[in-house]
Design a protein around this motif. Structure first.
Motif, PDB file in Angstrom:
ATOM      1  N   GLY A   1       0.815  -1.219   0.000  1.00 50.15           N
ATOM      2  CA  GLY A   1       0.000   0.000   0.000  1.00 50.15           C
ATOM      3  C   GLY A   1       0.841   1.257   0.000  1.00 50.15           C
ATOM      4  O   GLY A   1       0.410   2.301   0.481  1.00 50.15           O
ATOM      5  N   ASP A   2       2.090   1.157  -0.524  1.00 51.43           N
ATOM      6  CA  ASP A   2       2.991   2.306  -0.462  1.00 51.43           C
ATOM      7  C   ASP A   2       3.521   2.681  -1.855  1.00 51.43           C
ATOM      8  O   ASP A   2       4.667   3.049  -2.001  1.00 51.43           O
ATOM      9  CB  ASP A   2       4.150   1.992   0.484  1.00 51.43           C
ATOM     10  CG  ASP A   2       4.884   0.706   0.074  1.00 51.43           C
ATOM     11  OD1 ASP A   2       4.433   0.067  -0.893  1.00 51.43           O
ATOM     12  OD2 ASP A   2       5.880   0.346   0.726  1.00 51.43           O
ATOM     13  N   GLY A   3       2.668   2.540  -2.875  1.00 51.75           N
ATOM     14  CA  GLY A   3       3.090   2.867  -4.233  1.00 51.75           C
ATOM     15  C   GLY A   3       3.388   4.345  -4.410  1.00 51.75           C
ATOM     16  O   GLY A   3       3.030   5.168  -3.562  1.00 51.75           O
ATOM     17  N   PRO A   4       4.061   4.700  -5.533  1.00 52.65           N
ATOM     18  CA  PRO A   4       4.455   6.090  -5.754  1.00 52.65           C
ATOM     19  C   PRO A   4       3.276   7.065  -5.787  1.00 52.65           C
ATOM     20  O   PRO A   4       3.423   8.223  -5.396  1.00 52.65           O
ATOM     21  CB  PRO A   4       5.173   6.046  -7.108  1.00 52.65           C
ATOM     22  CG  PRO A   4       4.827   4.724  -7.717  1.00 52.65           C
ATOM     23  CD  PRO A   4       4.531   3.806  -6.589  1.00 52.65           C
ATOM     24  N   MET A   5       2.104   6.601  -6.237  1.00 49.90           N
ATOM     25  CA  MET A   5       0.961   7.518  -6.321  1.00 49.90           C
ATOM     26  C   MET A   5       0.535   8.071  -4.958  1.00 49.90           C
ATOM     27  O   MET A   5      -0.124   9.102  -4.871  1.00 49.90           O
ATOM     28  CB  MET A   5      -0.243   6.806  -6.954  1.00 49.90           C
ATOM     29  CG  MET A   5      -0.122   6.555  -8.436  1.00 49.90           C
ATOM     30  SD  MET A   5      -0.202   8.069  -9.379  1.00 49.90           S
ATOM     31  CE  MET A   5      -1.971   8.345  -9.364  1.00 49.90           C
ATOM     32  N   THR A   6       0.894   7.346  -3.885  1.00 48.37           N
ATOM     33  CA  THR A   6       0.476   7.818  -2.558  1.00 48.37           C
ATOM     34  C   THR A   6       1.212   9.090  -2.163  1.00 48.37           C
ATOM     35  O   THR A   6       0.861   9.716  -1.171  1.00 48.37           O
ATOM     36  CB  THR A   6       0.727   6.744  -1.480  1.00 48.37           C
ATOM     37  OG1 THR A   6       2.115   6.392  -1.514  1.00 48.37           O
ATOM     38  CG2 THR A   6      -0.110   5.502  -1.734  1.00 48.37           C
ATOM     39  N   GLU A   7       2.246   9.450  -2.944  1.00 51.86           N
ATOM     40  CA  GLU A   7       3.002  10.670  -2.637  1.00 51.86           C
ATOM     41  C   GLU A   7       2.472  11.873  -3.410  1.00 51.86           C
ATOM     42  O   GLU A   7       2.976  12.980  -3.271  1.00 51.86           O
ATOM     43  CB  GLU A   7       4.485  10.478  -2.979  1.00 51.86           C
ATOM     44  CG  GLU A   7       5.149   9.309  -2.271  1.00 51.86           C
ATOM     45  CD  GLU A   7       5.269   9.558  -0.785  1.00 51.86           C
ATOM     46  OE1 GLU A   7       5.488  10.712  -0.388  1.00 51.86           O
ATOM     47  OE2 GLU A   7       5.115   8.587  -0.012  1.00 51.86           O
ATOM     48  N   GLN A   8       1.481  11.653  -4.274  1.00 55.51           N
ATOM     49  CA  GLN A   8       0.972  12.740  -5.129  1.00 55.51           C
ATOM     50  C   GLN A   8       0.035  13.673  -4.349  1.00 55.51           C
ATOM     51  O   GLN A   8      -0.628  13.248  -3.423  1.00 55.51           O
ATOM     52  CB  GLN A   8       0.166  12.142  -6.284  1.00 55.51           C
ATOM     53  CG  GLN A   8       0.930  11.187  -7.138  1.00 55.51           C
ATOM     54  CD  GLN A   8       1.348  11.822  -8.438  1.00 55.51           C
ATOM     55  OE1 GLN A   8       0.677  12.722  -8.915  1.00 55.51           O
ATOM     56  NE2 GLN A   8       2.434  11.362  -8.998  1.00 55.51           N
ATOM     57  N   PHE A   9      -0.005  14.917  -4.821  1.00 50.14           N
ATOM     58  CA  PHE A   9      -1.008  15.839  -4.286  1.00 50.14           C
ATOM     59  C   PHE A   9      -2.262  15.693  -5.142  1.00 50.14           C
ATOM     60  O   PHE A   9      -2.191  15.764  -6.371  1.00 50.14           O
ATOM     61  CB  PHE A   9      -0.509  17.271  -4.330  1.00 50.14           C
ATOM     62  CG  PHE A   9       0.532  17.534  -3.288  1.00 50.14           C
ATOM     63  CD1 PHE A   9       0.172  18.039  -2.048  1.00 50.14           C
ATOM     64  CD2 PHE A   9       1.870  17.255  -3.538  1.00 50.14           C
ATOM     65  CE1 PHE A   9       1.122  18.261  -1.078  1.00 50.14           C
ATOM     66  CE2 PHE A   9       2.825  17.472  -2.568  1.00 50.14           C
ATOM     67  CZ  PHE A   9       2.459  17.984  -1.333  1.00 50.14           C
ATOM     68  N   ILE A  10      -3.387  15.456  -4.519  1.00 49.45           N
ATOM     69  CA  ILE A  10      -4.622  15.156  -5.240  1.00 49.45           C
ATOM     70  C   ILE A  10      -5.473  16.418  -5.338  1.00 49.45           C
ATOM     71  O   ILE A  10      -5.561  17.197  -4.386  1.00 49.45           O
ATOM     72  CB  ILE A  10      -5.405  14.046  -4.510  1.00 49.45           C
ATOM     73  CG1 ILE A  10      -4.519  12.817  -4.338  1.00 49.45           C
ATOM     74  CG2 ILE A  10      -6.690  13.693  -5.247  1.00 49.45           C
ATOM     75  CD1 ILE A  10      -4.080  12.145  -5.608  1.00 49.45           C
ATOM     76  N   LYS A  11      -6.079  16.590  -6.520  1.00 45.90           N
ATOM     77  CA  LYS A  11      -6.934  17.775  -6.717  1.00 45.90           C
ATOM     78  C   LYS A  11      -8.246  17.628  -5.966  1.00 45.90           C
ATOM     79  O   LYS A  11      -8.806  16.537  -5.880  1.00 45.90           O
ATOM     80  CB  LYS A  11      -7.218  17.961  -8.210  1.00 45.90           C
ATOM     81  CG  LYS A  11      -6.300  18.975  -8.847  1.00 45.90           C
ATOM     82  CD  LYS A  11      -6.661  19.234 -10.292  1.00 45.90           C
ATOM     83  CE  LYS A  11      -8.024  19.863 -10.427  1.00 45.90           C
ATOM     84  NZ  LYS A  11      -8.370  20.125 -11.827  1.00 45.90           N
ATOM     85  N   ILE A  12      -8.731  18.729  -5.431  1.00 44.43           N
ATOM     86  CA  ILE A  12     -10.027  18.707  -4.751  1.00 44.43           C
ATOM     87  C   ILE A  12     -11.123  18.684  -5.810  1.00 44.43           C
ATOM     88  O   ILE A  12     -11.060  19.428  -6.793  1.00 44.43           O
ATOM     89  CB  ILE A  12     -10.182  19.950  -3.845  1.00 44.43           C
ATOM     90  CG1 ILE A  12      -9.035  19.996  -2.834  1.00 44.43           C
ATOM     91  CG2 ILE A  12     -11.534  19.954  -3.159  1.00 44.43           C
ATOM     92  CD1 ILE A  12      -9.023  21.227  -1.962  1.00 44.43           C
ATOM     93  N   THR A  13     -12.126  17.835  -5.622  1.00 49.43           N
ATOM     94  CA  THR A  13     -13.232  17.734  -6.584  1.00 49.43           C
ATOM     95  C   THR A  13     -13.926  19.092  -6.729  1.00 49.43           C
ATOM     96  O   THR A  13     -14.111  19.803  -5.733  1.00 49.43           O
ATOM     97  CB  THR A  13     -14.269  16.700  -6.084  1.00 49.43           C
ATOM     98  OG1 THR A  13     -13.589  15.711  -5.323  1.00 49.43           O
ATOM     99  CG2 THR A  13     -15.007  16.073  -7.237  1.00 49.43           C
ATOM    100  N   ASP A  14     -14.332  19.420  -7.942  1.00 51.68           N
ATOM    101  CA  ASP A  14     -15.024  20.685  -8.258  1.00 51.68           C
ATOM    102  C   ASP A  14     -14.184  21.898  -7.855  1.00 51.68           C
ATOM    103  O   ASP A  14     -14.728  22.904  -7.387  1.00 51.68           O
ATOM    104  CB  ASP A  14     -16.388  20.790  -7.539  1.00 51.68           C
ATOM    105  CG  ASP A  14     -17.299  19.657  -7.923  1.00 51.68           C
ATOM    106  OD1 ASP A  14     -17.144  19.143  -9.039  1.00 51.68           O
ATOM    107  OD2 ASP A  14     -18.155  19.294  -7.098  1.00 51.68           O
ATOM    108  N   SER A  15     -12.884  21.793  -7.975  1.00 48.40           N
ATOM    109  CA  SER A  15     -12.050  22.940  -7.596  1.00 48.40           C
ATOM    110  C   SER A  15     -10.743  22.804  -8.353  1.00 48.40           C
ATOM    111  O   SER A  15     -10.384  21.719  -8.783  1.00 48.40           O
ATOM    112  CB  SER A  15     -11.818  22.918  -6.078  1.00 48.40           C
ATOM    113  OG  SER A  15     -10.572  23.507  -5.789  1.00 48.40           O
ATOM    114  N   ASP A  16     -10.017  23.926  -8.537  1.00 49.10           N
ATOM    115  CA  ASP A  16      -8.734  23.790  -9.215  1.00 49.10           C
ATOM    116  C   ASP A  16      -7.582  23.751  -8.221  1.00 49.10           C
ATOM    117  O   ASP A  16      -6.429  23.781  -8.596  1.00 49.10           O
ATOM    118  CB  ASP A  16      -8.535  24.899 -10.249  1.00 49.10           C
ATOM    119  CG  ASP A  16      -9.042  26.220  -9.735  1.00 49.10           C
ATOM    120  OD1 ASP A  16      -9.644  26.222  -8.646  1.00 49.10           O
ATOM    121  OD2 ASP A  16      -8.852  27.241 -10.414  1.00 49.10           O
TER     122      ASP A  16
END
Lengths: 411, 264
Positions: A298-313
């Protein structure tokens, strides 16, 4: 003197004791956040429609439109609670109040008094989004799915098993949860629609400002009334439409044809299948390891990404995934052998095939064959055992049963 | 007021006698018949201690009442002072100490049967039926596959249930008790079995249910806000039914969903 001071103490004690015995406050269905941002007049419209069609916690209304077994009156039943129409809904509420409310809240908003101590947070049913179900994509769960969650509990979370309540009571609870979810989603959609029509305080101020520029004489009330009149005019139609949509959605979830089943038998979980599964797990096509990590921790590289908030930039301030409800969520550590939706091969198959609604876990690419899905499942089910052996009934394979006992006993 | 305390103590002795006489018949406070052989022995100890304390209680109150009656103050008579009696003190120290020593020695056998691994049924100890893991707020159960021996770590063919422990009736069985988070206590009230589950320890617990039926399994250690709902059930069943149950469990757990699709 002695007598009077004693009697004062007694009286004081009694009044304190009596004060503790007052009626508890009347339970209410707390309004959704989508409703509370509306202007007061629109909020009233929402709450009036809800009270009319769903009632209050102490006076439920069974809207016959929905595919829920509310319980037909049984005038001859020995239990007086069944004499009146809608007894199943009322009994379900009673059970819900005892067993579920303290985490899931009166309105099913996942904000009961104990909820703030829990991680993960209890589910908020009001968006009608369910993770643990046999149906694909955003479809509703079937009653059997809700039933199963209540029977098995959700390992790895605070949701306990209610298996000892028995089939009947679990059925009542599942139907009440379904009803709460329908009520909540109805409210969200209704209030959300009004918000889009411009009935939030913020939107209204904006449109007032715009209108003022062309027509200086226009009053704030006039702008508000104009928007509200439109909403009021369409309200009966909107209510019918929303109810119809929800009915269709839940009926689709109930339809056995929409439950996901494999079209091929589970591939024998031998070393070759596990190796093929591993290859897929790591492959660029299927990309499981991007999130779950190359070792399934459960520690893949994607877990380090900043995720966009839905309906927002904007993005969230901290890296890591968020679920549909905006809570931080991590890809499952597959080496622990804790499976929230159950450990049957069919459960894992459904998770791989359909993904998990409400979370970033996507459905697997449709270029992947059934056998390949089973390979992935076999690989995932081998991770708790160091990738050497996949969970399986063992002896049915007809070989190595005895040897395995000896080996296990020696370890 | 002169005789009040005297009557009070005599009345408590009389009341105690009355309650001891009618209590068991009305089922008051008494734990009922134990559902296991060891439970019966534990109950015998309970009744022995109850008899000792009951006789002592009644005797002490009768003597107290008598003394208060005989020596209560009289008009115009002053009380006289006594330093105490060495002999009497020795007697009332030695006698209870003797009684306690007797209980301590007498119960050792039952305690050993319940707790000492060397006194367990060795076959049952070598083949524990399940590992029971207590967690807030449920009992998670892991059985070895039929015909296999329970291992300390999960195995690929282990079977899992929650809150619903099944065991063969009429013979001693052993479970391994663990805790995932805090202290819990594995309590089978009808079988008189109670054992704390301690994080970090794997504790073997044995019990034997006389009859095939369902017994309560509860948590007897306040473990958090949901302690009250940490209920489970022990279903004792004949060996054949137990084997059938395990077989069904295995089929359910390794269901790949394929057959159902073919049926439609």
């Amino acid at each position: 003197m002695r007598f009077s001071s004693l009697s004062i103490i007694c009286l004081g004690g009694m009044s304190l004791a009596l004060a503790g015995c007052g009626q508890p406050p009347e339970p209410v269905f707390a309004p959704s956040a989508k409703a509370t941002v509306l202007v007061p007049a629109a909020q009233r419209l929402v709450s009036e429609s809800l009270v009319e069609n769903f009632g209050t916690p102490n006076k439920l209304v069974a809207w016959q439109q929905f595919p829920i077994n509310y319980g037909a009156a049984e005038p001859t039943a020995s239990d007086a609670g069944r004499h009146d129409e809608g007894w199943r809904l009322r009994e379900g509420r009673k059970l819900y109040m005892v067993h579920c409310l303290h985490c899931h809240g009166v309105a099913g908003d996942g904000a009961g008094p104990t909820s703030r101590f829990l991680n993960p947070r209890p589910r908020d049913y009001r968006q009608g989004v369910f993770k643990f179900k046999s149906t694909a994509g955003g479809m509703k769960p079937s009653t059997a799915d809700l039933h199963r969650t209540l029977v098995e509990g959700i390992p790895g979370t605070y949701m306990p098993s209610f298996v000892l309540l028995g089939q009947e009571q679990i059925g009542l609870l599942a139907d009440y949860v379904k009803w709460l979810s329908i009520r909540g989603e109805f409210e969200e959609k209704l209030a959300g629609g009004m918000g889009k029509a411009g009935a939030t305080s913020e939107e209204l101020r904006k449109s007032y400002k715009d209108k003022r520029e062309s027509d200086k004489s226009i009053s704030y009330e006039a702008v508000e009334n104009e928007i509200l009149d439109d909403i009021r005019k369409e309200l009966p139609e909107t209510l019918t439409e929303r109810a119809q949509d929800l009915t269709d959605d839940w009926l689709a979830g109930e339809n056995p044809e929409n439950a996901t089943f494999p079209t091929a038998k589970r591939v024998r979980p031998d070393a070759a299948s596990i190796a093929r599964g591993r290859e897929l797990f790591l492959s660029k096509d299927v990309k499981c390891s991007d999130c779950h990590g190359p070792a399934g921790r459960g520690d893949g590289p994607m877990t380090e990404q900043f995720i966009k908030i839905t309906d927002s930039d904007r993005s969230y301030d901290t890296p890591g995934f968020r679920d549909f409800w905006g809570q931080p969520i991590v890809p499952r550590n597959l080496t622990r052998g804790v499976y929230r939706f159950g450990r049957r091969p069919i459960d894992l198959y459904r998770k791989v095939k359909n993904g998990i609604h409400g979370t970033p876990m996507p459905a697997i690419s449709n270029r992947v064959t059934e056998e390949q899905i089973w390979d992935v499942v076999n690989f995932v089910m081998s991770l708790p055992f160091g990738g050497k052996e996949s969970a399986s009934p063992g002896e049915a394979d007809g070989e190595g049963g005895e040897a395995k006992v000896a080996e296990a006993a020696g370890s | 007021m002169n005789r009040f305390w005297c009557l009070f103590f005599v009345a408590s002795a009389v009341l105690a006698v009355v309650f001891f006489y009618i209590g068991p018949a009305c089922g008051w406070w008494f734990p009922g018949v134990a559902a296991s052989p060891l439970g019966q022995q534990i109950d015998d100890l309970f009744y022995l201690i109850l008899a000792i304390t009951g006789v002592t209680f009644i005797g002490v109150h009768a003597v107290l009442g008598y003394i208060l009656w005989k020596f209560s103050g009289k008009e115009g008579k002053r009380s006289d002072f006594q330093h105490g009696s060495h002999t009497l003190e020795v007697v009332w120290s030695i006698v209870p100490a003797g009684v306690l020593l007797f209980i301590a020695l007498y119960q050792m056998d039952v305690w050993a049967a319940f707790r000492m691994k060397s006194r367990f049924d060795q076959e049952a100890l070598a083949n524990p039926i399940a590992e029971v893991t207590a967690r807030q707020f449920e009992w998670r159960i892991r059985y070895p596959a039929p015909g296999k021996v329970l291992q300390d770590t999960p195995q690929p063919d282990d079977l899992y249930t929650v809150n619903d422990l099944h065991a063969p009736a009429g013979k001693p069985v052993v479970i391994k008790l663990r805790s995932e988070d805090v202290l819990h206590s594995f309590f089978l009230p009808h079988l008189r079995v109670k054992q704390d589950a301690v994080p970090g320890l794997v504790i073997p617990v044995w019990f034997e249910a006389n009859e095939p039926k369902a017994y309560d399994l509860v948590c007897a250690e306040l473990c958090g806000w949901g302690h009250y709902k940490m209920r489970g059930q022990l279903t004792a069943q004949p060996q054949a039914d137990f084997d059938a149950y395990m077989k069904k469990l295995k089929e359910t757990q390794f269901d790949d969903g394929f057959k159902e699709a073919a049926d439609e």
